[in-house]
Design a protein around this motif. Structure first.
Motif, PDB file in Angstrom:
ATOM      1  N   TYR A  75      23.178  42.214  46.828  1.00  0.00           N
ATOM      2  CA  TYR A  75      23.735  41.327  45.800  1.00  0.00           C
ATOM      3  C   TYR A  75      25.110  40.887  46.296  1.00  0.00           C
ATOM      4  N   THR A  76      25.074  40.058  47.335  1.00  0.00           N
ATOM      5  CA  THR A  76      26.319  39.658  47.997  1.00  0.00           C
ATOM      6  C   THR A  76      26.442  38.136  48.027  1.00  0.00           C
ATOM      7  N   GLN A  77      27.638  37.676  48.262  1.00  0.00           N
ATOM      8  CA  GLN A  77      27.869  36.235  48.330  1.00  0.00           C
ATOM      9  C   GLN A  77      29.028  35.952  49.275  1.00  0.00           C
ATOM     10  N   ARG A  78      28.984  34.769  49.925  1.00  0.00           N
ATOM     11  CA  ARG A  78      30.074  34.328  50.795  1.00  0.00           C
ATOM     12  C   ARG A  78      30.923  33.348  49.992  1.00  0.00           C
ATOM     13  N   VAL A  79      32.198  33.666  49.844  1.00  0.00           N
ATOM     14  CA  VAL A  79      33.085  32.900  48.974  1.00  0.00           C
ATOM     15  C   VAL A  79      34.258  32.345  49.797  1.00  0.00           C
ATOM     16  N   PRO A  80      34.582  31.045  49.632  1.00  0.00           N
ATOM     17  CA  PRO A  80      35.751  30.497  50.334  1.00  0.00           C
ATOM     18  C   PRO A  80      37.018  31.278  49.977  1.00  0.00           C
ATOM     19  N   LYS A  81      37.859  31.482  50.991  1.00  0.00           N
ATOM     20  CA  LYS A  81      39.071  32.291  50.805  1.00  0.00           C
ATOM     21  C   LYS A  81      40.006  31.731  49.738  1.00  0.00           C
ATOM     22  N   LYS A  82      39.972  30.394  49.552  1.00  0.00           N
ATOM     23  CA  LYS A  82      40.903  29.774  48.617  1.00  0.00           C
ATOM     24  C   LYS A  82      40.727  30.286  47.192  1.00  0.00           C
ATOM     25  N   TYR A  83      39.570  30.880  46.884  1.00  0.00           N
ATOM     26  CA  TYR A  83      39.347  31.390  45.536  1.00  0.00           C
ATOM     27  C   TYR A  83      39.989  32.749  45.291  1.00  0.00           C
ATOM     28  N   PHE A  84      40.548  33.331  46.362  1.00  0.00           N
ATOM     29  CA  PHE A  84      41.124  34.667  46.218  1.00  0.00           C
ATOM     30  C   PHE A  84      42.634  34.604  46.043  1.00  0.00           C
ATOM     31  N   THR A 108      33.706  43.451  45.096  1.00  0.00           N
ATOM     32  CA  THR A 108      34.242  44.303  46.152  1.00  0.00           C
ATOM     33  C   THR A 108      34.169  43.554  47.480  1.00  0.00           C
ATOM     34  N   VAL A 109      35.270  43.516  48.207  1.00  0.00           N
ATOM     35  CA  VAL A 109      35.328  42.826  49.492  1.00  0.00           C
ATOM     36  C   VAL A 109      34.530  43.615  50.528  1.00  0.00           C
ATOM     37  N   LEU A 110      33.624  42.902  51.244  1.00  0.00           N
ATOM     38  CA  LEU A 110      32.831  43.542  52.286  1.00  0.00           C
ATOM     39  C   LEU A 110      33.376  43.191  53.669  1.00  0.00           C
ATOM     40  N   ASP A 118      33.012  37.736  52.501  1.00  0.00           N
ATOM     41  CA  ASP A 118      31.755  38.247  51.958  1.00  0.00           C
ATOM     42  C   ASP A 118      32.092  39.304  50.915  1.00  0.00           C
ATOM     43  N   VAL A 119      31.501  39.151  49.725  1.00  0.00           N
ATOM     44  CA  VAL A 119      31.784  40.100  48.651  1.00  0.00           C
ATOM     45  C   VAL A 119      30.491  40.685  48.091  1.00  0.00           C
ATOM     46  N   ASP A 120      30.617  41.896  47.554  1.00  0.00           N
ATOM     47  CA  ASP A 120      29.535  42.552  46.820  1.00  0.00           C
ATOM     48  C   ASP A 120      29.759  42.220  45.350  1.00  0.00           C
ATOM     49  N   LEU A 121      28.766  41.573  44.712  1.00  0.00           N
ATOM     50  CA  LEU A 121      28.909  41.125  43.326  1.00  0.00           C
ATOM     51  C   LEU A 121      28.609  42.217  42.302  1.00  0.00           C
TER      52      LEU A 121
END
Ligand code: ZN
Length: 160
Positions: A75-84, A108-110, A118-121
């Protein structure tokens, strides 16, 4: 006054995992304030508060299905850094709360790339059996505005 639908409940809680490791303790700050019967907190904890009164102390064990759900693999997703927020300080294993269309969400940051993360949702407490020690400090009637909003206003609740 007993805890029932549409009452405001203020309580302190100490949360431990199955191994007895403390995850959170509300003492030292305002007690948490919830509007009972409106899904403000996880189901297992809300059910355990029903019918209690101010001054009651008790312990409750909440299994994942009554808490934050089972942990889902992949249950992971790749998110653009600008959202952090503070994207320069991201490290694997860190829990970060992101603003989403559905409200704040803790992930959680993977893995940290140059422009994506890449984050764990899964919720950090997904899959965990939660051991709560509760002390109810007050039970009161809700204000009409609190009922309209579905949450408590003021100390321990929403500030807006
Ligand atoms: Zn409100």
């Amino acid at each position: 006054m007993k805890v029932e639908r549409d009452k405001v409940v203020l309580f302190h809680y100490r949360l431990r995992d199955e191994a007895g490791v403390e995850i959170e303790d509300s003492r030292g700050r305002a007690p948490l304030a919830i509007l009972f019967g409106h899904g403000n907190i996880i189901r297992g904890l809300e059910q355990a508060l029903a019918g209690r009164a101010a001054g009651d102390r008790f312990e409750v064990v909440v299994p994942p299905e009554q808490g934050y759900g089972a942990r889902r693999a992949d249950y992971t997703q790749r998110v653009p850094k600008k959202y952090f927020p503070a994207s320069d300080h991201l490290r694997p294993g860190m829990a970060v709360t992101l603003a989403t269309d559905h409200g704040p969400r803790t992930v959680t940051v993977l893995k940290v790339g140059s422009s994506v993360v890449d984050v764990d949702l899964n919720h950090p407490m997904a899959g965990k059996t939660l051991h709560f020690a509760i002390e109810i400090t007050a039970v009161r009637d809700a204000e009409p505005e609190e009922l309209a909003h579905g949450h408590v206003h003021g100390a321990g609740g929403h500030e807006h």
